[in-house]
Design a protein around this motif. Structure first.
Motif, PDB file in Angstrom:
ATOM      1  N   ASP A 247      10.962 -27.652  -5.448  1.00  0.00           N
ATOM      2  CA  ASP A 247      10.433 -28.459  -4.350  1.00  0.00           C
ATOM      3  C   ASP A 247       9.343 -29.323  -4.957  1.00  0.00           C
ATOM      4  O   ASP A 247       8.684 -28.892  -5.904  1.00  0.00           O
ATOM      5  CB  ASP A 247       9.790 -27.568  -3.271  1.00  0.00           C
ATOM      6  CG  ASP A 247      10.822 -27.021  -2.284  1.00  0.00           C
ATOM      7  OD1 ASP A 247      12.013 -27.378  -2.399  1.00  0.00           O
ATOM      8  OD2 ASP A 247      10.428 -26.231  -1.414  1.00  0.00           O
TER       9      ASP A 247
ATOM     10  N   GLU B  99       5.724 -30.321   1.162  1.00  0.00           N
ATOM     11  CA  GLU B  99       7.041 -30.677   0.597  1.00  0.00           C
ATOM     12  C   GLU B  99       7.559 -32.048   1.023  1.00  0.00           C
ATOM     13  O   GLU B  99       7.663 -32.342   2.202  1.00  0.00           O
ATOM     14  CB  GLU B  99       8.064 -29.605   1.016  1.00  0.00           C
ATOM     15  CG  GLU B  99       9.462 -29.909   0.500  1.00  0.00           C
ATOM     16  CD  GLU B  99      10.540 -29.024   1.125  1.00  0.00           C
ATOM     17  OE1 GLU B  99      10.231 -27.918   1.612  1.00  0.00           O
ATOM     18  OE2 GLU B  99      11.704 -29.470   1.121  1.00  0.00           O
TER      19      GLU B  99
ATOM     20  N   GLY C 271      13.293 -31.554  -1.913  1.00  0.00           N
ATOM     21  CA  GLY C 271      13.900 -30.269  -2.256  1.00  0.00           C
ATOM     22  C   GLY C 271      15.113 -30.575  -3.114  1.00  0.00           C
ATOM     23  O   GLY C 271      15.861 -31.507  -2.812  1.00  0.00           O
TER      24      GLY C 271
END
Ligand code: 4AD
Ligand code: MG
Length: 503
Positions: free
Chosen positions: A417, A426, A429
């Protein structure tokens, strides 16, 4: 009426001393007897237009004085440089033509609550903040396409109707497809893997859908994701690609949208630090950090800071409330009211963070190896860094079925991530994909997915399987990080949230 003879506000710098006509909307106006200041916006910027009573017909002067916010009009006048004026230029008005007079525009310069603004998003899009964000979004999307097009990637448009889950089944939106159940796509990745076996380097870019039952500042049910997929790549190669990609996006935003970033109050100095190499931590290192004394102290210091901020905000709010009681002109009252709303919303946020701090401290201290990182854990790691952080090698059980198991440590996946710094969390990903037929079959079964739906996907492991991988970057989360917007609903023109779809 506007015609080809109109000039855009962004081009005023090339027309100093000349007479031009602007076509736009009345953003704001102020008058002091013999002189009026009209702020016009035309989609390219703002311009102050100065109307002197002696220089225009009396009837027009009166009409302009009564003209409501967001009326459309053309304004003719001479361009002059004026450093103190918005945009650096202003217009000495000689004539104007009202196209459509607006009355009682619902969004006034005074502040409004978020629900009101979401319900009026069709109008709120005209606000300075939404305009700045829209311009930055445009640059981000342009940079995304440019980066991949210039680096040998082929664009593949993956389908929106899909038969099977690409991520967690719990977040699928079902559709009745002529009597057959289908879903709105959560990711283009699986189809993109097929295309990578034909083109080598591919990307898809479009809207994706997740029935996220979470009302967080990081979740939309419809968001835009760009996903590259590359044949013959390993984890290090993916990290390098993601690093160069994100660095390019940030550089493009800084180059093209500095003034918009400034208007939004973005932390430009921090963004300028976004250069390779980013930080690289393994999941296991992150667990060690979360459960360390250092983190406990970091969070305790943060709580002290928050309490100080709270006190300062409360003092400032009390001062302004006191000022409100005095004799003030209307524009001064409006200014204080807007400031108060801004301060109260910051205070509410600080209070929430004070309230959450002990919970998050406890969660971090008790974090057990094996769980996926939660939002608060990501936030802590992200707050501790001043550049984006890669977190790699998560426990494979906590992650999607398609991720490749690390052959050197069977407990973890070859995935990552990317956490944006300063608490944003985040934005990407990604992973290397399981390329072994039998292992992939086992993983699909282990996650109770219907193997028949993945027949074609498994074929890719039968006919010339190669190491490959890719990642997905969320556009709205990236824009929230760049602009410093707290909630990603501000980073798309017409947001779709779990509990709110107004227009
Ligand atoms: O981490 P995610 O779920 O990864 C995938 O979908 C992979 N199939 C991508 C790939 O490897 N090709 O989602 C990728 C990114 C997240 O990091 C986040 O930025 C964004 O998509 N995202 C969301 N953005 C807004 N609202 C949501 N509900 C989001 N879910 C994911
Ligand atoms: Mg993810």
């Amino acid at each position: 009426m506007p015609n080809n003879a109109t000039t855009s506000i962004s081009a005023l710098k090339d027309n100093v001393g000349q007479e031009v006509t602007l076509a736009g909307w009345l953003y704001n106006s102020r008058s002091s007897g013999k002189i009026q200041f009209l702020i016009i916006r035309d989609g390219t910027g703002l311009c102050q237009c100065v109307v002197e009573k002696a220089k225009v017909p009396e009837k027009l002067f009166d009409e302009l004085k009564r003209l409501g916010q967001e009326s459309s009009l053309t304004v003719t006048g001479t361009v002059r440089e004026e450093a103190r004026s918005v945009g650096g230029y202003e217009l000495a008005v000689t004539n104007a033509q009202i196209i459509s007079a607006a009355e009682d525009y619902p969004i006034t310069p005074k502040s409004h609550g978020i629900d009101f603004l979401l319900k009026n998003r069709h109008l709120h899009l005209r606000s300075q903040r939404q305009w700045c964000i829209g311009k930055i979004r445009h640059t981000v999307i342009d940079a995304i396409r440019r980066f991949f097009n210039d680096n040998g990637f082929t664009l593949i448009d993956t389908p929106i109707f899909t038969a099977a889950a690409g991520e967690e089944e719990q977040t699928l939106f079902g559709v009745d497809y002529f009597g057959t159940p289908m879903y709105l796509t959560q990711t283009g990745q699986l189809h993109l893997e097929a295309a990578a076996m034909s083109f080598g380097r591919v990307y898809c870019f479009g809207p994706t859908f997740r029935a996220e039952k979470s009302k967080t500042r990081r979740h939309l049910t419809e968001f835009w994701m760009v996903e590259p997929e590359v044949a013959f790549i390993d984890l290090d190669g993916l990290l390098e690609l993601a690093e160069n990609f994100v660095t390019f996006i940030v550089a493009q935003a800084l180059q093209n949208n500095k003034s918009q970033l400034e208007t939004l109050g973005a932390d430009i100095t921090a963004l300028e630090k976004t250069k390779a190499p980013f930080y690289r931590l393994t999941y296991t290192e992150v667990v060690d950090i979360l459960t360390s004394e250092k983190t406990k102290k970091f969070l305790a210091d943060q709580l002290e800071d928050l309490k100080n901020q709270k006190q300062q905000l409360e003092t400032k709010i009390a001062e302004l409330e006191e000022q409100q009681k005095g004799q003030l002109k209307q524009w001064q009252k409006d200014k204080i009211a807007a400031e108060l709303i801004e301060l109260s919303s910051t205070l509410a946020e600080v209070n929430t963070r004070i309230e959450n701090n002990p919970k998050h401290t406890k969660l971090a201290a008790q974090f057990q190896w094996g769980k996926d990182l939660g939002g608060s854990d990501e936030t802590i790691i992200s707050q501790m860094h001043d550049k984006p952080v890669f977190v790699t090698h998560y426990p494979k059980e906590a992650k999607a079925f398609y991720m490749k198991t690390d052959r050197d440590n069977e407990k973890v996946a070859l995935n990552f991530d990317l956490l944006a710094p300063a608490g944003f969390g985040e934005i990407i990903g990604g992973s290397v994909r399981e390329d072994d037929y039998d292992l992939l079959v086992n993983k699909i079964k282990a996650q109770d997915l219907d193997i028949e739906n993945y027949d074609w996907y498994l074929d890719l492991r039968k006919y010339g399987s190669v190491p490959h991988g890719g990642f997905g970057l969320g556009v709205e989360r990236t824009i929230a990080w760049l602009t410093g917007e707290k909630h990603i609903r501000q980073c798309i023109a017409f947001p779709r949230l779990m509990d709110k779809v107004y227009i």
